[in-house]
Design a protein around this motif. Structure first.
Motif, short mmCIF file in Angstrom:
data_model
loop_
_atom_site.label_atom_id
_atom_site.label_comp_id
_atom_site.label_asym_id
_atom_site.label_seq_id
_atom_site.Cartn_x
_atom_site.Cartn_y
_atom_site.Cartn_z
N ARG A 364 29.07 28.62 7.35
CA ARG A 364 27.98 29.51 7.73
C ARG A 364 28.43 30.94 7.50
O ARG A 364 29.35 31.43 8.15
N GLU A 365 27.76 31.63 6.58
CA GLU A 365 28.12 33.00 6.26
C GLU A 365 27.19 34.01 6.93
O GLU A 365 27.58 35.15 7.16
N LYS A 366 25.95 33.60 7.22
CA LYS A 366 25.00 34.52 7.84
C LYS A 366 25.03 34.38 9.36
O LYS A 366 25.14 33.26 9.88
N PRO A 367 24.94 35.48 10.09
CA PRO A 367 24.89 35.39 11.56
C PRO A 367 23.59 34.77 12.04
O PRO A 367 22.60 34.69 11.31
N LEU A 368 23.60 34.35 13.28
CA LEU A 368 22.40 33.90 13.99
C LEU A 368 21.99 34.99 14.96
O LEU A 368 22.84 35.65 15.56
N PHE A 369 20.67 35.14 15.16
CA PHE A 369 20.16 36.21 16.03
C PHE A 369 19.14 35.65 17.02
O PHE A 369 18.43 34.68 16.72
N TRP A 370 19.06 36.31 18.18
CA TRP A 370 18.06 35.99 19.20
C TRP A 370 17.40 37.26 19.69
O TRP A 370 18.04 38.31 19.80
N LYS A 371 16.12 37.15 20.03
CA LYS A 371 15.37 38.24 20.65
C LYS A 371 14.46 37.65 21.71
O LYS A 371 13.75 36.67 21.46
N ILE A 372 14.51 38.22 22.90
CA ILE A 372 13.69 37.74 24.01
C ILE A 372 13.44 38.93 24.93
O ILE A 372 14.09 39.97 24.80
N ASN A 373 12.50 38.80 25.83
CA ASN A 373 12.19 39.90 26.75
C ASN A 373 13.08 39.80 27.98
O ASN A 373 12.72 39.21 28.99
N GLY A 374 14.27 40.39 27.89
CA GLY A 374 15.19 40.39 29.02
C GLY A 374 14.80 41.43 30.06
O GLY A 374 13.99 42.33 29.81
N ALA A 390 20.87 38.80 21.08
CA ALA A 390 22.19 38.18 20.92
C ALA A 390 22.44 37.94 19.45
O ALA A 390 21.51 37.79 18.65
N ILE A 391 23.72 37.92 19.10
CA ILE A 391 24.15 37.58 17.75
C ILE A 391 25.35 36.67 17.85
O ILE A 391 26.23 36.87 18.70
N VAL A 392 25.37 35.63 17.02
CA VAL A 392 26.55 34.77 16.88
C VAL A 392 27.01 34.88 15.44
O VAL A 392 26.23 34.64 14.50
N ASP A 393 28.26 35.28 15.27
CA ASP A 393 28.85 35.41 13.93
C ASP A 393 30.20 34.70 13.97
O ASP A 393 31.13 35.15 14.66
N GLN A 394 30.26 33.56 13.27
CA GLN A 394 31.44 32.69 13.35
C GLN A 394 31.66 32.28 14.80
O GLN A 394 30.75 31.72 15.40
N ASP A 395 32.80 32.57 15.38
CA ASP A 395 33.06 32.14 16.76
C ASP A 395 32.66 33.17 17.80
O ASP A 395 32.75 32.91 19.00
N TRP A 396 32.21 34.35 17.36
CA TRP A 396 31.91 35.43 18.30
C TRP A 396 30.43 35.44 18.67
O TRP A 396 29.56 35.26 17.83
#
Length: 460
Positions: A364-374, A390-396
């Motif tokens: 997986r080369e592209k990060p994952l992203f989240w958006k919500i009304n916190g 939120a962002i997940v990039d590799q293990d971070w």
């Protein structure tokens, strides 16, 4: 042999060859089913023998995440292979004033890139049974599920007639039998209601857990009922000799719901599904993950993901390393099905077709992203609901409040339960992820597509 008979034999032969060459796909998507709400995940009283069977005969992926902590965005991600923020779908679809107030459309556009439509064009019979919630039953002019690439459907939380929640498995079985008769591979979304409120309990299932306190009894009974219906579909696949050529996946749209305060047990009413017990009976658990539904900590987005495909994917295996996202499902299913994606379509996910055939997972080369009304500042009654991004990039994994003034950083490889915030020890990683998150935000639309607005908006 007469020409007409030859033609019929030829058509039948080619149809059977198509059905045998392409895998059937059954995607079971529960509603608010926590990672820990399975007996195979160690739940103290919930019994799920049929889902446990999937785990025994397939692979249990521990690092699957959905694209939101709530239902509608998670479902939009499955349908499109895109982060739901690309469609301004950041929360659940409600009635028109609520959608407008939150800057949301009133439904997912039928013109969006859609998984069932891609599979339909590849020769699949496509169906959807169960919860919809890519609009809402309170928006009568919203598109019906049939406008999204389904040959057949029965649904609730949609416009039109509401399918009773417990009829999902029988409709699914009927459609599978019809597809087999017609010699077509099938794709079925079986999006079950449980364990979302209201809890529609049946005495037969309450009698299975006579020693539990009432709230626990209600929760266990609705999950047991759902597990039985899943078992009915699995038994039908066996009876029809389709098990070997069918990929079955069980997952959930987000983590378990929990009342923020001690709630009294009472009946509640849903316009789509009717009366049942309310939030006080929500007893779901996350397997130690932080947060619950509506949070983008792992307890809100880290959900069960069990995949069975006999002879393709390993049986009885637990995979704690492979990161799979809901946005990966569209490219994965389409590759397995031999479905062509449009040349201008760019998925946010990656194909895990190799993973679902028991091979090495792709990088997986592209990060994952989240958006919500916190909620910021942090609400002490809901301490895990402050993060908006939120962002997940590799293990971070980095979580941020809405304006980026506060963030937390976790290493999910060593700390999957998000217990130790590392932002002070890893300032460079923190700033790097904040910069990637900022760049992603700039790609998002500022307003929803007006073609996805109900005519009810003009009346306000």
């Amino acid at each position: 042999m007469k020409p007409l008979l030859l033609l019929l034999v030829s058509v039948l032969t080619s149809s059977l060859a198509l059905a045998e060459s392409k895998p059937n796909i059954l995607f079971i998507f529960a509603d608010d089913w926590g990672w820990g709400d399975l007996s195979c995940h160690g739940h103290p009283f919930v019994k799920t023998p049929n889902i446990d069977r999937l785990a025994e005969e397939g692979t249990d992926f521990y690092r699957f995440t959905v694209a939101s902590g709530v239902c509608s965005p998670s479902r939009a991600a499955v349908m499109t292979g895109h982060f739901p923020a690309r469609y301004n779908i950041d929360g659940h679809f409600a009635w028109v004033p609520s959608n407008a107030r939150r800057g949301m459309p009133d439904w997912l556009s039928p013109q969006a890139p859609l998984l069932p439509r891609f599979l339909q064009k590849a020769g699949y019979a496509t169906a959807h049974y169960g919860k919809w919630h890519l609009s809402n039953d309170m928006i009568p002019d919203s598109p019906l599920p049939s406008e999204y690439g389904y040959d057949a459907y029965g649904a609730f939380n949609c416009a039109g007639e509401q399918m009773p929640v417990h009829e999902d498995s029988q409709h699914t079985i009927d459609f599978i039998e019809k597809s087999q008769r017609e010699g077509k591979p099938f794709f079925v979304n079986l999006w079950i209601h449980e364990p979302h409120t209201p809890f529609h309990v049946i005495p037969k299932y309450r009698y299975r857990f006579p020693d539990l306190e009432e709230k626990d009894n209600i929760y266990a009974s609705v999950l047991s009922h759902a597990d039985d219906r899943i078992g009915e579909v699995l038994d039908a696949l066996d009876r029809l000799k389709l098990t070997e050529n069918t990929l079955v996946i069980f997952s959930s749209d987000n983590g378990p719901a929990r009342a923020s305060d001690a709630a009294e047990l009472a009946l509640s009413y849903d316009t789509a599904t009717g009366a049942g017990y309310g939030i006080a009976a929500s007893q779901g658990i996350t397997g130690g993950r932080k947060g619950y539904k509506a949070s983008i900590y792992e307890g809100g987005v880290g959900v069960p993901f069990i995949a069975r495909w006999p002879g393709k994917i390993a049986a009885g295996k637990v995979d704690k390393d492979t990161l799979i996202s809901a946005v990966d499902l569209l490219p994965s299913f389409c590759e397995l099905a031999g479905a062509d994606l449009p040349g201008d379509y760019v998925p946010d996910g990656i194909s895990h077709a190799s993973t679902l055939q028991g091979k090495a997972a792709p990088q997986r080369e592209k990060p994952l992203f989240w958006k919500i009304n916190g909620t910021w500042p942090q609400n002490k009654r809901k301490p895990e609901h402050w993060a908006s991004f939120a962002i997940v990039d590799q293990d971070w994994k980095l979580l941020s409040n809405k304006d980026g003034s506060y963030a937390e950083l976790y290493n999910l490889a060593t700390d999957p339960l998000e217990k130790t915030d590392l932002k002070d020890k890893q300032p460079e990683t923190t700033q790097e992820l904040l910069a990637k998150l900022k760049a992603w935000k700039e790609t998002l639309p500022t307003q929803p597509d007006p073609s996805c607005f109900s005519k009810e908006r003009a009346k306000k």
